[in-house]
Design a protein around this motif. Structure first.
Motif, PDB file in Angstrom:
ATOM      1  N   ASP B 128      49.571  23.049-102.462  1.00  0.00           N
ATOM      2  CA  ASP B 128      48.715  22.049-101.872  1.00  0.00           C
ATOM      3  C   ASP B 128      48.519  20.873-102.492  1.00  0.00           C
ATOM      4  N   GLU B 129      49.088  20.878-103.802  1.00  0.00           N
ATOM      5  CA  GLU B 129      49.280  19.641-104.871  1.00  0.00           C
ATOM      6  C   GLU B 129      50.233  18.876-104.287  1.00  0.00           C
ATOM      7  N   ALA B 130      51.201  19.448-103.697  1.00  0.00           N
ATOM      8  CA  ALA B 130      52.347  18.444-103.136  1.00  0.00           C
ATOM      9  C   ALA B 130      51.777  17.918-101.942  1.00  0.00           C
ATOM     10  N   LEU B 131      51.172  18.643-101.037  1.00  0.00           N
ATOM     11  CA  LEU B 131      50.793  18.049 -99.760  1.00  0.00           C
ATOM     12  C   LEU B 131      49.553  16.920-100.048  1.00  0.00           C
ATOM     13  N   ALA B 132      48.791  17.080-101.217  1.00  0.00           N
ATOM     14  CA  ALA B 132      47.909  16.117-101.405  1.00  0.00           C
ATOM     15  C   ALA B 132      48.367  14.746-101.743  1.00  0.00           C
ATOM     16  N   ARG B 133      49.729  14.921-102.495  1.00  0.00           N
ATOM     17  CA  ARG B 133      50.340  13.727-103.123  1.00  0.00           C
ATOM     18  C   ARG B 133      50.839  13.140-101.873  1.00  0.00           C
ATOM     19  N   LEU B 134      51.281  13.509-100.825  1.00  0.00           N
ATOM     20  CA  LEU B 134      52.076  12.829 -99.799  1.00  0.00           C
ATOM     21  C   LEU B 134      50.753  12.132 -98.739  1.00  0.00           C
ATOM     22  N   PRO B 135      51.190  10.873 -98.308  1.00  0.00           N
ATOM     23  CA  PRO B 135      50.472  10.365 -97.222  1.00  0.00           C
ATOM     24  C   PRO B 135      50.096  11.371 -96.184  1.00  0.00           C
ATOM     25  N   GLU B 136      49.055  10.801 -95.316  1.00  0.00           N
ATOM     26  CA  GLU B 136      48.628  11.512 -94.511  1.00  0.00           C
ATOM     27  C   GLU B 136      49.333  11.799 -93.206  1.00  0.00           C
ATOM     28  N   ILE B 346      62.370  21.117-103.978  1.00  0.00           N
ATOM     29  CA  ILE B 346      62.203  19.942-103.505  1.00  0.00           C
ATOM     30  C   ILE B 346      60.844  19.376-103.607  1.00  0.00           C
ATOM     31  N   GLU B 347      59.999  19.954-103.638  1.00  0.00           N
ATOM     32  CA  GLU B 347      58.524  19.519-103.801  1.00  0.00           C
ATOM     33  C   GLU B 347      58.206  18.830-104.921  1.00  0.00           C
ATOM     34  N   THR B 348      59.139  18.977-106.023  1.00  0.00           N
ATOM     35  CA  THR B 348      59.154  18.013-107.404  1.00  0.00           C
ATOM     36  C   THR B 348      59.386  16.595-106.900  1.00  0.00           C
ATOM     37  N   PHE B 349      59.915  16.234-105.739  1.00  0.00           N
ATOM     38  CA  PHE B 349      60.347  14.949-105.393  1.00  0.00           C
ATOM     39  C   PHE B 349      59.187  14.286-105.005  1.00  0.00           C
ATOM     40  N   THR B 350      58.021  14.845-104.679  1.00  0.00           N
ATOM     41  CA  THR B 350      56.741  14.414-104.474  1.00  0.00           C
ATOM     42  C   THR B 350      55.921  13.814-105.538  1.00  0.00           C
ATOM     43  N   GLN B 351      56.433  14.366-106.815  1.00  0.00           N
ATOM     44  CA  GLN B 351      55.678  14.184-107.989  1.00  0.00           C
ATOM     45  C   GLN B 351      55.653  12.572-108.479  1.00  0.00           C
ATOM     46  N   ASP B 352      54.532  12.064-108.839  1.00  0.00           N
ATOM     47  CA  ASP B 352      54.656  10.522-109.431  1.00  0.00           C
ATOM     48  C   ASP B 352      55.765  10.412-110.514  1.00  0.00           C
ATOM     49  N   ASP B 353      56.208  11.281-111.076  1.00  0.00           N
ATOM     50  CA  ASP B 353      57.358  10.980-112.019  1.00  0.00           C
ATOM     51  C   ASP B 353      58.558  10.783-111.479  1.00  0.00           C
TER      52      ASP B 353
END
Lengths: 330, 481
Positions: B128-136, B346-353
């Motif tokens: 859910d955290e990863a999904l929340a980081r992505l644009p709609e 690969i969901e770490t690729f959505t992280q801000d860092d």
């Protein structure tokens, strides 16, 4: 040494005549036959890896290519739709294929004579007992053969770089300015051909040197005793003795000249504007370089290319045999 | 004790080798199987995961990221970079050898549904955290999602253009020209450099037909072509012979004929051209936004000299570019044995860092373009990304409107020649009537599309040329369905 059967016949006092009609195997003792079977087993054991590898890496891909040429397949999916000769029709209708055939044949016609006759001339020179350092020269001419072709291609791009390469530097000394030998469709094929000849010249040279070794020395000595000079010896001894080798060396070299993918791909990638796109690069383009590969189309082109090579070699063999017969009659 | 003679020894070695070889080659070759256990990626709990991509400018970042993630997750990650021109072939061969990497970047030409059907992809499970980081609008059916499952993770922004006019700011200052916005301004600047004689005016990767095609497609769109890659949005017809294409090609032809291209440019592949540009003795280089990242790997000093004026338009008009929905950047192989773990990687690729690191690498712009403003990037890159936000609009895509279109796209075979080769041939003098060649190209693409539609229709799929028409599309607006 007498054969075991003859020895046996001599021991029994029987005539040797009837024995000739009997098989050698029938005369062997069981122990000998067993030894022979074991020996044959070893022969087959040693040959087995070759058969298996040849089957896996030569025969199987060939047979597979024939099958793939009859299907439509992108290589990404497992779906292979049988389309009959549709791929062949597409290949025949593609002007790029015919361009690649033309380029391949022109390339072969440029490089094969240079390799065969150039190497022949050099082999005559290097075979001379009067020439010093022949071993050194033979090694020098053979070194490019054992150099990795792709590396040669990459290095040659730097050598022919019109902005900073050494060739450009030399041409600049003569006021020729920057000449883009690999970047112009007028010169790219010829330039690649020169590099190809340099790279593979040594193989043909070795063929000719081996052929020259087969001429008995006493023939030369006899000719000289009869008063023949160097040209006479060459004309009446060397050349006639090497004619039979011309066929096989030419066939091997021509067949070799149809395979220049690695050098051409690294030097020009078939460009500029398909001017150096030999059939192998055409096949590669459809099989691997496209966003959606067309392995059926590429395989059809590969099958046709194989047939082309076969036809050219057969034509050349026929021409050589015919000319030899004509020479014998005259 | 039996003595081993030479023959026995050699025979034994031969047979042992043969046995080993057969054992190595043996075994049933299973096709990629989502969630299955057959061969392929060897990922597993505490196991080894393979990661292949084609991002040259991100090699250091990804090598470090793989090492860090491996440590965090308690697994082994084997990261490999494949040069873009070879990446598709590498995956194709890996697939046929049932050895697809667990994680790979998107270089396969097939549309998503075809890849899913062929077993190339596993569903990606995002937290859910990863999904929340992505644009709609990060996920689009037919592009990254199918039947409610995510199959492709976008990590890079779709809002970008590829024909950026990069110039050497030191040379610009020395010679005295500004960053050009129009064709004439570029020609004037090139003439100034040529007249000065100290530097080479320009280089391109003309030997790389695919790259040239992309850049001319981009220039044509910037010049007013109402579509992308020769296909008009409004009519659904191929029109490579549109004036915008001709104008862009004639610009390059004029530059070439004036002798303003570095000698050798006609056969340069991308590394050749970028390598010369990175040496710092060339005025202009057309390349994508990823150019600073690529240059840094070659000559870091040159990055600071790089400046850009965005993408040229014929008269310096307002630039309008259209791009499709965010494309998948990352896939998880259908053959991986632990899709969950691969998804975690690969969901770490959505992280801000990661997105910040992506921005700092100055390769492809990150999905979150806003993060670039905070990143350690050169001014030119930051300016370019701001320009993307203003100039790049969402394009209509037939497969988004109608998923069946992907059946046609998977069957559409590209013609034997392409736009990049035609441009190279025209600049090199092999082609004299470029319009005629472009008409032939349009016809060839059109015929290929028609053939693919007929083929799909023959299989009962409801598609027609009308599915490619977007009569309501308006230039300079985000298309909505």
């Amino acid at each position: 040494m007498a054969s075991p059967s003859l020895i046996a016949d001599a021991a029994t006092g029987k005539s040797a005549a009837p024995v000739r009609g009997r098989s050698r195997r029938a005369d062997q003792r069981p122990g000998q036959r067993a030894r022979e079977r074991r020996r044959n087993l070893w022969i087959y054991a040693f040959l087995l890896p070759t058969f298996v590898l040849y089957g896996m890496y030569t025969l199987y891909p060939m047979v597979a290519s024939y099958w793939y040429s009859l299907v439509e397949w992108n290589g990404f999916t497992a779906d292979q739709e049988f389309v009959g000769v549709a791929n062949y029709e597409k290949v025949f209708a593609d002007p790029q294929f015919w361009n690649s055939v033309k380029v391949t044949l022109i390339f072969m016609l440029i490089v094969a004579p240079l390799r065969v006759f150039g190497a022949f001339a050099l082999a005559i020179l290097l075979n001379s007992p009067k020439l010093p350092f022949t071993g050194f020269f033979r090694t020098v001419y053979f070194i490019p053969v054992v150099t990795t072709t792709a590396i040669v291609g990459v290095v040659m791009r730097f050598i022919f770089d019109p902005a900073s390469g050494p060739i450009a530097g030399v041409l600049d000394l003569f006021g020729a300015g920057p000449v883009d030998l690999l970047g112009s469709s007028d010169t790219a094929l010829m330039t690649a051909g020169v590099v190809y000849v340099w790279k593979f010249f040594g193989i043909t040279l070795i063929y000719w040197l081996a052929a020259l070794q087969t001429i008995p020395r006493d023939l030369y000595e006899a000719a000289r005793i009869d008063g023949a000079g160097p040209l006479g010896v060459f004309r009446y001894i060397t050349l006639p003795m090497l004619i039979p080798f011309l066929l096989i060396i030419s066939v091997l070299t021509i067949e070799d000249c149809f395979h220049a993918f690695d050098l051409m791909q690294t030097m020009t990638a078939g460009g500029p504007f398909y001017s150096t796109e030999i059939v192998e690069i055409y096949i590669y383009r459809f099989a691997f370089a496209a966003s959606i590969p067309q392995l059926g189309h590429a395989s059809a082109a590969a099958v046709l290319f194989g047939l082309l090579v076969l036809v050219v070699v057969l034509m050349q063999a026929w021409a050589t045999v015919a000319s030899r017969r004509w020479g014998n009659r005259s | 004790m039996t003595r081993i003679n030479r023959r026995h020894f050699m025979g034994g070695v031969g047979l042992a080798g043969l046995t080993g070889m057969l054992a190595a080659c043996g075994g049933e070759s299973a096709p990629p199987n989502p969630g299955g256990t057959g061969g392929g990626g060897g990922g597993g709990e505490g196991g080894t995961f393979t990661w292949w991509d084609h991002f040259g400018g991100l090699q250091d970042l990804h090598a470090q990221w793989a090492a860090d993630e491996a440590e965090r997750l308690g697994i082994t990650i084997e990261y490999s970079y494949n040069e873009p021109g070879k990446a598709t072939e590498a995956l194709q061969l890996a697939n046929q050898a049932n050895s697809l990497p667990d994680i790979y970047s998107n270089v396969v030409g097939l549309p998503l549904p075809a890849l899913v059907e062929a077993g190339w992809l596993s569903p990606i499970t995002l937290s859910d955290e990863a999904l929340a980081r992505l644009p709609e609008d990060a996920f689009t059916d037919g592009i990254t999602r199918l039947d409610g499952e995510i199959y492709g993770l976008p990590a890079l922004s779709d809002r970008q253009y590829w024909g950026c006019t990069w110039f050497n700011s030191v040379i610009a200052e020395e010679i005295g020209f500004e960053g050009p916005k129009s064709y004439d301004e570029l020609l004037a600047a090139l003439k100034m450099i040529a007249d000065d004689g100290t530097y080479a005016p320009m280089t391109l990767a003309l030997g790389a037909a695919g790259r040239t095609r992309d850049q001319v497609d981009d220039l044509a769109q910037a010049g007013g072509f109402p579509g992308w890659q020769g296909l008009r949005y409004d009519t659904g017809e191929y029109e490579y012979h549109h004036d915008s294409y001709l104008n862009a090609i004639e610009l390059l032809k004029e530059i070439s004929d004036n002798g303003w291209l570095l000698p050798g440019t006609n056969s340069f592949q991308v590394p050749d051209a970028r390598g010369r540009w990175a040496a710092g003795e060339i005025g202009f280089f057309i390349d994508g936004p990823w150019s600073p990242g690529g240059v840094r790997a070659l000559n870091a000093e040159h990055v600071e000299r790089m400046a850009t004026s965005g993408e040229l338009t014929p008269e310096g008009e307002e630039l309008v570019i259209t791009r499709g929905a965010p494309a998948p950047t990352w896939f998880v192989a259908g053959s991986t044995s632990d899709a969950e773990m691969a998804s975690q990687i690969i969901e770490t690729f959505t992280q801000d860092d990661y997105q910040a690191a992506l921005a700092t690498a100055m390769d492809q712009p990150p999905l979150n373009l806003d993060i670039v403003a905070e990143a350690d990037v050169i001014d030119a890159y930051a300016w370019l990304v701001e320009d993307f936000k203003k100039r790049v609009f969402r394009a209509p895509q037939p497969q988004v409107r109608k998923i069946e279109v992907t059946e046609v796209q998977a069957r559409q075979t590209p013609p034997s020649t392409d736009l990049g080769a035609i441009v190279q041939g025209y600049l090199g003098g092999d082609i004299t009537d470029v319009r005629a060649e472009l008409v032939k190209l349009s016809d060839a693409f059109s015929a290929a599309l028609d053939a693919a539609i007929d083929d799909a229709s023959g299989d009962g799929i409801d598609v027609s040329r009308a599915d490619w028409e977007f009569a309501d599309w308006q230039r300079g607006t985000d298309y909505t369905y």
